[in-house]
Write a protein that holds these residues in place. Structure first.
Motif, PDB file in Angstrom:
ATOM      1  N   ALA A 180      -4.465   5.759   0.618  1.00 32.84           N
ATOM      2  CA  ALA A 180      -3.778   4.476   0.465  1.00 32.84           C
ATOM      3  C   ALA A 180      -4.081   3.938  -0.929  1.00 32.84           C
ATOM      4  O   ALA A 180      -5.242   3.749  -1.285  1.00 32.84           O
ATOM      5  N   TRP A 209       0.867  -1.170   0.000  1.00 28.46           N
ATOM      6  CA  TRP A 209       0.000   0.000   0.000  1.00 28.46           C
ATOM      7  C   TRP A 209       0.906   1.222   0.000  1.00 28.46           C
ATOM      8  O   TRP A 209       1.806   1.329   0.835  1.00 28.46           O
ATOM      9  N   PRO A 264      -3.487   0.737  -3.456  1.00 28.49           N
ATOM     10  CA  PRO A 264      -3.003  -0.643  -3.510  1.00 28.49           C
ATOM     11  C   PRO A 264      -2.103  -0.850  -4.731  1.00 28.49           C
ATOM     12  O   PRO A 264      -2.427  -0.411  -5.834  1.00 28.49           O
TER      13      PRO A 264
END
Length: 64
Positions: free
Chosen positions: A38, A30, A40
């Motif tokens: 955040a 992350w 991914p």
């Protein structure tokens, strides 16, 4: 910006796999920004790394 381990999360796309079928990839990490966002980052079966901002769903560890 900093990065933390993916923690077993997976990214799921309903129509990005072969034959427009489902695709699931492991979240490698992350990326965390100062603005508390955040992102991914996934890795596919061939070792290619990309962001998963277009994912249909993020699946936590232990969930099918």
């Amino acid at each position: 910006m900093t990065a933390v381990p993916g923690g077993g999360w997976r990214a799921y796309w309903k129509d990005e796999g072969s034959g427009n079928g489902p695709l699931t990839e492991q979240v490698l990490a992350w990326l965390l920004t100062a603005g508390e966002r955040a992102t991914p980052i996934t890795v596919d079966a061939h070792g290619h790394v990309d962001d998963a901002e277009s994912t249909d769903r993020l699946i936590p560890l232990g969930e099918e």
